[in-house]
Structure formats: structure tokens, C-alpha cells
Design a protein around this motif. Structure first.
Motif, short mmCIF file in Angstrom:
data_model
loop_
_atom_site.label_atom_id
_atom_site.label_comp_id
_atom_site.label_asym_id
_atom_site.label_seq_id
_atom_site.Cartn_x
_atom_site.Cartn_y
_atom_site.Cartn_z
N PRO A 210 0.89 -1.18 0.16
CA PRO A 210 -0.01 0.03 0.12
C PRO A 210 0.97 1.27 0.11
O PRO A 210 1.98 1.43 0.40
CB PRO A 210 -0.84 -0.21 1.53
N TRP A 211 0.27 2.21 -0.45
CA TRP A 211 0.96 3.49 -0.38
C TRP A 211 -0.27 4.68 -0.34
O TRP A 211 -1.20 4.57 -0.95
CB TRP A 211 1.59 4.06 -1.81
N THR A 212 0.01 5.56 1.00
CA THR A 212 -0.96 6.47 1.27
C THR A 212 -0.36 7.88 0.84
O THR A 212 0.65 8.23 1.22
CB THR A 212 -1.33 6.39 2.77
N ASN A 213 -1.06 8.65 -0.09
CA ASN A 213 -0.62 9.94 -0.36
C ASN A 213 -1.06 10.79 0.92
O ASN A 213 -1.37 10.69 1.87
CB ASN A 213 -1.24 10.22 -1.86
N GLY B 63 -4.28 11.40 2.39
CA GLY B 63 -4.72 10.15 3.23
C GLY B 63 -5.33 8.91 2.44
O GLY B 63 -6.02 8.18 2.82
N ILE B 64 -5.23 9.24 0.85
CA ILE B 64 -6.09 8.06 0.10
C ILE B 64 -4.94 7.07 -0.14
O ILE B 64 -3.56 7.37 -0.32
CB ILE B 64 -6.18 8.86 -1.28
N THR B 65 -5.23 5.76 0.26
CA THR B 65 -4.33 4.90 -0.10
C THR B 65 -4.73 4.08 -1.24
O THR B 65 -5.62 3.72 -1.85
CB THR B 65 -4.65 3.58 0.94
N SER B 66 -3.56 3.72 -1.96
CA SER B 66 -3.59 2.95 -3.20
C SER B 66 -2.75 1.96 -3.15
O SER B 66 -1.93 1.78 -2.04
CB SER B 66 -2.87 3.92 -4.31
N TYR B 67 -2.94 0.76 -3.78
CA TYR B 67 -2.11 -0.41 -3.85
C TYR B 67 -1.51 -0.91 -5.05
O TYR B 67 -2.10 -0.48 -6.08
CB TYR B 67 -3.01 -1.68 -3.40
N PHE B 68 -0.10 -1.15 -4.86
CA PHE B 68 0.74 -1.50 -5.99
C PHE B 68 1.10 -2.97 -6.23
O PHE B 68 1.45 -3.59 -5.06
CB PHE B 68 2.01 -0.68 -5.92
#
Length: 123
Positions: A70-73, A76-81
Motif C-alpha cells: 500500500p501507499w498513502t498519499n 490520506g488516500i491509500t492506493s495499492y501497487f
């Protein structure tokens, strides 16, 4: 995991930071020849040399691990890679399946009762 395809592109080594480097490999994967997929793999650190002897058009078998994180910008929005991290690349003859690593199955366990007593388990 392993996949067989044709080398489309071999990237240059990228020095991302002082202590981290990576390199990309793109292969053409044609499970259905009508719809060719382009799959990108990466090698990091001391494994960047895995792709040194590869050229566009080579048929290869790529052994890899699937990684995700996961990566949170800042909002506070989390994206997954996901990453496909190559750990072995073998050239294969055109049209030939990659040689599978031998699998040595463990010997079967003897689960029979020693003195032929009935088992009282309900299953």
C-alpha cells in the motif's frame, strides 16, 4: 511463479537512490495469440544483471515473485501497487516449454493404526 514469453524490451539500470537500483524487462505473453499481453518485470539491487544477456525477440522463461504494497498519499488516500520481481531468467528454444524444476514429493505417511484398532474419531 513462472511465465514464458518473448523479450520485447530490456530496460537500462536505473539508480533510484544512492543505495537502490532497479531494471525492467518487458515480455510479450501470448496465452491467446490474438490478444498479446506485455508484462513488465523488475529486478533490483544485485539482480539487475539477470537481464544482461537478453535481446528483443529472445524466448525466455521468467521465474518471479508477486509483491504488493500500500501507499498513502498526502491526502490520506491509500492506493495499492503490485510488482513482478524476477529472480531467474532462462532462455528457451522457440516453441519449447520451459524445463520445470524437478519436484520431489515427500514420502507418503503411514496413517494406519499399528494394532488395527478401530478409530473413534467422528470423521
Amino acid at each position: 511463479m513462472e511465465i514464458t514469453g518473448k523479450v520485447h524490451e530490456v530496460g537500462q539500470v536505473q539508480q533510484v537512490t544512492d543505495t537502490f537500483k532497479k531494471r525492467d524487462l518487458v515480455i510479450q505473453y501470448a496465452e491467446n495469440p490474438q490478444f498479446v499481453e506485455y508484462i513488465k518485470f523488475e529486478a533490483t539491487q544485485d539482480r539487475v544483471n539477470l537481464f544482461d544477456n537478453l535481446n528483443a525477440g529472445d524466448d525466455v522463461a521468467v521465474s518471479f515473485n508477486l509483491r504488493g504494497r500500500p501507499w498513502t498519499n498526502k491526502d490520506g488516500i491509500t492506493s495499492y501497487f503490485n510488482s513482478l520481481v524476477a529472480w531467474r531468467v532462462n532462455k528457451v528454444a522457440a516453441g519449447q516449454p520451459a524445463a520445470a524444476a524437478p519436484y520431489n514429493a515427500p514420502a507418503p505417511a503411514d496413517i494406519s493404526s499399528e494394532n488395527n484398532e478401530e478409530d473413534d474419531l467422528p470423521f
